[in-house]
Design a protein around this motif. Structure first.
Motif, PDB file in Angstrom:
ATOM      1  N   GLU A  11      21.789  11.574  23.004  1.00 30.73           N
ATOM      2  CA  GLU A  11      20.897  10.528  22.518  1.00 30.73           C
ATOM      3  C   GLU A  11      19.927  10.132  23.628  1.00 30.73           C
ATOM      4  O   GLU A  11      20.337   9.922  24.772  1.00 30.73           O
ATOM      5  N   LEU A  12      18.661  10.031  23.290  1.00 31.83           N
ATOM      6  CA  LEU A  12      17.662   9.543  24.249  1.00 31.83           C
ATOM      7  C   LEU A  12      17.255   8.143  23.836  1.00 31.83           C
ATOM      8  O   LEU A  12      16.915   7.907  22.672  1.00 31.83           O
ATOM      9  N   LEU A  13      17.288   7.204  24.770  1.00 29.57           N
ATOM     10  CA  LEU A  13      16.958   5.818  24.457  1.00 29.57           C
ATOM     11  C   LEU A  13      15.486   5.542  24.749  1.00 29.57           C
ATOM     12  O   LEU A  13      14.907   6.114  25.679  1.00 29.57           O
ATOM     13  N   THR A  14      14.911   4.648  23.961  1.00 29.73           N
ATOM     14  CA  THR A  14      13.528   4.225  24.200  1.00 29.73           C
ATOM     15  C   THR A  14      13.513   3.268  25.397  1.00 29.73           C
ATOM     16  O   THR A  14      14.547   2.695  25.763  1.00 29.73           O
ATOM     17  N   PRO A  15      12.338   3.069  26.008  1.00 29.25           N
ATOM     18  CA  PRO A  15      12.260   2.087  27.101  1.00 29.25           C
ATOM     19  C   PRO A  15      12.788   0.715  26.674  1.00 29.25           C
ATOM     20  O   PRO A  15      13.435   0.019  27.466  1.00 29.25           O
ATOM     21  N   ASP A  20      15.973  -1.356  28.333  1.00 30.21           N
ATOM     22  CA  ASP A  20      15.949  -2.765  28.749  1.00 30.21           C
ATOM     23  C   ASP A  20      17.111  -3.543  28.141  1.00 30.21           C
ATOM     24  O   ASP A  20      17.704  -4.393  28.792  1.00 30.21           O
ATOM     25  N   GLU A  21      17.425  -3.211  26.875  1.00 26.92           N
ATOM     26  CA  GLU A  21      18.562  -3.877  26.219  1.00 26.92           C
ATOM     27  C   GLU A  21      19.878  -3.557  26.914  1.00 26.92           C
ATOM     28  O   GLU A  21      20.835  -4.327  26.847  1.00 26.92           O
ATOM     29  N   MET A  22      19.940  -2.392  27.559  1.00 25.09           N
ATOM     30  CA  MET A  22      21.168  -1.957  28.218  1.00 25.09           C
ATOM     31  C   MET A  22      21.366  -2.621  29.581  1.00 25.09           C
ATOM     32  O   MET A  22      22.485  -2.692  30.085  1.00 25.09           O
ATOM     33  N   ARG A  23      20.309  -3.103  30.172  1.00 27.51           N
ATOM     34  CA  ARG A  23      20.394  -3.620  31.545  1.00 27.51           C
ATOM     35  C   ARG A  23      21.444  -4.716  31.733  1.00 27.51           C
ATOM     36  O   ARG A  23      22.144  -4.716  32.760  1.00 27.51           O
ATOM     37  N   PRO A  24      21.560  -5.678  30.795  1.00 25.31           N
ATOM     38  CA  PRO A  24      22.581  -6.719  31.010  1.00 25.31           C
ATOM     39  C   PRO A  24      24.008  -6.150  31.116  1.00 25.31           C
ATOM     40  O   PRO A  24      24.822  -6.679  31.882  1.00 25.31           O
ATOM     41  N   ALA A  25      24.290  -5.094  30.380  1.00 24.45           N
ATOM     42  CA  ALA A  25      25.625  -4.478  30.473  1.00 24.45           C
ATOM     43  C   ALA A  25      25.847  -3.923  31.878  1.00 24.45           C
ATOM     44  O   ALA A  25      26.908  -4.121  32.485  1.00 24.45           O
ATOM     45  N   GLY A  26      24.825  -3.264  32.412  1.00 19.34           N
ATOM     46  CA  GLY A  26      24.948  -2.702  33.748  1.00 19.34           C
ATOM     47  C   GLY A  26      25.086  -3.776  34.810  1.00 19.34           C
ATOM     48  O   GLY A  26      25.906  -3.655  35.729  1.00 19.34           O
ATOM     49  N   TRP A  69      25.884  -2.113  24.092  1.00 17.89           N
ATOM     50  CA  TRP A  69      25.532  -1.064  25.054  1.00 17.89           C
ATOM     51  C   TRP A  69      26.595  -0.971  26.134  1.00 17.89           C
ATOM     52  O   TRP A  69      27.010  -1.971  26.698  1.00 17.89           O
ATOM     53  N   VAL A  70      26.976   0.266  26.437  1.00 22.22           N
ATOM     54  CA  VAL A  70      28.050   0.505  27.404  1.00 22.22           C
ATOM     55  C   VAL A  70      27.464   0.874  28.768  1.00 22.22           C
ATOM     56  O   VAL A  70      26.489   1.622  28.848  1.00 22.22           O
ATOM     57  N   CYS A  71      28.076   0.338  29.822  1.00 19.19           N
ATOM     58  CA  CYS A  71      27.835   0.854  31.174  1.00 19.19           C
ATOM     59  C   CYS A  71      29.180   1.059  31.862  1.00 19.19           C
ATOM     60  O   CYS A  71      30.167   0.393  31.532  1.00 19.19           O
ATOM     61  N   ASP A 127      11.368   7.267  38.983  1.00 15.24           N
ATOM     62  CA  ASP A 127      12.687   7.122  39.602  1.00 15.24           C
ATOM     63  C   ASP A 127      13.726   6.727  38.545  1.00 15.24           C
ATOM     64  O   ASP A 127      13.416   5.972  37.621  1.00 15.24           O
ATOM     65  N   PRO A 128      14.965   7.210  38.706  1.00 15.68           N
ATOM     66  CA  PRO A 128      16.003   6.778  37.753  1.00 15.68           C
ATOM     67  C   PRO A 128      16.306   5.280  37.921  1.00 15.68           C
ATOM     68  O   PRO A 128      16.130   4.735  39.009  1.00 15.68           O
ATOM     69  N   ILE A 129      16.741   4.662  36.832  1.00 10.24           N
ATOM     70  CA  ILE A 129      17.187   3.266  36.887  1.00 10.24           C
ATOM     71  C   ILE A 129      18.692   3.286  37.149  1.00 10.24           C
ATOM     72  O   ILE A 129      19.441   3.911  36.396  1.00 10.24           O
ATOM     73  N   ILE A 130      19.123   2.618  38.209  1.00 11.07           N
ATOM     74  CA  ILE A 130      20.562   2.486  38.455  1.00 11.07           C
ATOM     75  C   ILE A 130      21.032   1.239  37.719  1.00 11.07           C
ATOM     76  O   ILE A 130      20.861   0.113  38.187  1.00 11.07           O
ATOM     77  N   MET A 131      21.568   1.460  36.526  1.00 10.65           N
ATOM     78  CA  MET A 131      21.931   0.338  35.652  1.00 10.65           C
ATOM     79  C   MET A 131      23.003  -0.547  36.273  1.00 10.65           C
ATOM     80  O   MET A 131      23.003  -1.759  36.086  1.00 10.65           O
ATOM     81  N   THR A 132      23.943   0.076  36.982  1.00 12.90           N
ATOM     82  CA  THR A 132      25.127  -0.658  37.458  1.00 12.90           C
ATOM     83  C   THR A 132      25.017  -1.024  38.943  1.00 12.90           C
ATOM     84  O   THR A 132      26.035  -1.241  39.612  1.00 12.90           O
TER      85      THR A 132
END
Ligand code: MG
Length: 255
Positions: free
Chosen positions: A3-7, A11-17, A108-110, A247-252
């Motif tokens: 699965e590829l996520l949209t930008p 952003d919705e995933m960031r709080p989980a990380g 969203w999982v991290c 650059d990659p986003i380091i979610m965690t």
């Protein structure tokens, strides 16, 4: 399926990380001589409750598991390196503890892991943690759109081999999204230029782990905890990252 996520979804995933990073920071501060692994699990559980998050582990029951995991944290101490089931054990001076934690926040999982030394470090244990971290950093540096999954694997393997370590490829990184484990699988060694092409919106957990003197593992009698076959200690570090156009986003990431 990959699965590829949209930008916007990233952003919705960031709080989980951010929450996963916060919990691991709190746990690494709490992990001290005399602290019980069950207390670390309880601390993580309380933080999950307060945050309204959902544990990815507590009901986790894969085909190889005798029963659901039942805890919210993996605590792997000394010769244990992966999937350590928290049990009644008080940390001792010089213990090397790997803490692995995954939750879902707002769907969203991290997933992330750290290794910490309790009290006085043995020099070789700190070195092993540093080598795992070096491998993670090298892997993240090639986690860019257009590169391949094999480039990440090769980067990890090259760091391990440069330090004379044997590398186990049975357990490695994985896709992350709505659930904890998705495609692609990311072995901790492999050939550069091979495998799935990394694309913007791909979210993956990269998780190098090394043992001092073997790549062979054995399953503990608890049906979960994975230990080195020769009793040598292990280190494990992990971040959830997102591939972007740059650059990659380091979610965690931990503050
Ligand atoms: Mg993990």
């Amino acid at each position: 399926m990959i699965e590829l996520l949209t930008p916007a979804q990233l952003d919705e995933m960031r709080p989980a990380g951010a929450f996963v990073g916060e919990v691991l920071s709190a746990l690494s501060e709490a992990a001290d001589v005399g602290v019980n692994l069950l207390d670390l699990d309880a601390l993580a559980h309380e933080m999950i409750r307060k945050r309204g998050a959902e544990s990815c582990y507590i009901d986790y029951h894969p085909s190889f598991g005798a029963m659901p995991f039942g805890k919210v944290l993996c605590t792997s101490v000394n010769d244990a390196v992966l999937h350590g089931l928290p049990h009644d054990y008080k940390l001792k001076d010089g213990d090397l503890a790997s803490l692995d934690f995954a939750v879902s926040v707002d769907g969203w999982v991290c997933d992330s892991a750290i290794s910490v030394i309790v009290g006085t470090p043995r020099e070789e244990d700190q070195r092993l943690i540093d080598q795992a971290q070096e491998a993670l950093d090298a892997a993240i540096s090639v986690a860019r759109a257009g590169n391949k999954v094999g480039d990440i694997s090769a980067a990890i393997g090259a760091v391990g081999r440069s330090h004379g370590l044997a590398i186990n490829t049975q357990f490695g990184g994985h896709g992350v999204g709505r659930t904890m484990h998705g495609d692609p699988h990311i072995p901790n060694d492999g050939r550069a230029g091979r495998g799935f092409t990394l694309q913007p919106g791909l979210v993956i957990a990269i998780e190098p782990w090394f043992l001092h003197s073997t790549d062979e593992i054995v399953m503990d009698g608890d049906g979960w905890t994975i230990r080195s076959a020769d009793g040598s200690r292990g280190a494990h570090v992990e971040h959830t990252i997102a591939i972007t156009d740059g650059d990659p986003i380091i979610m965690t990431a931990r503050s």
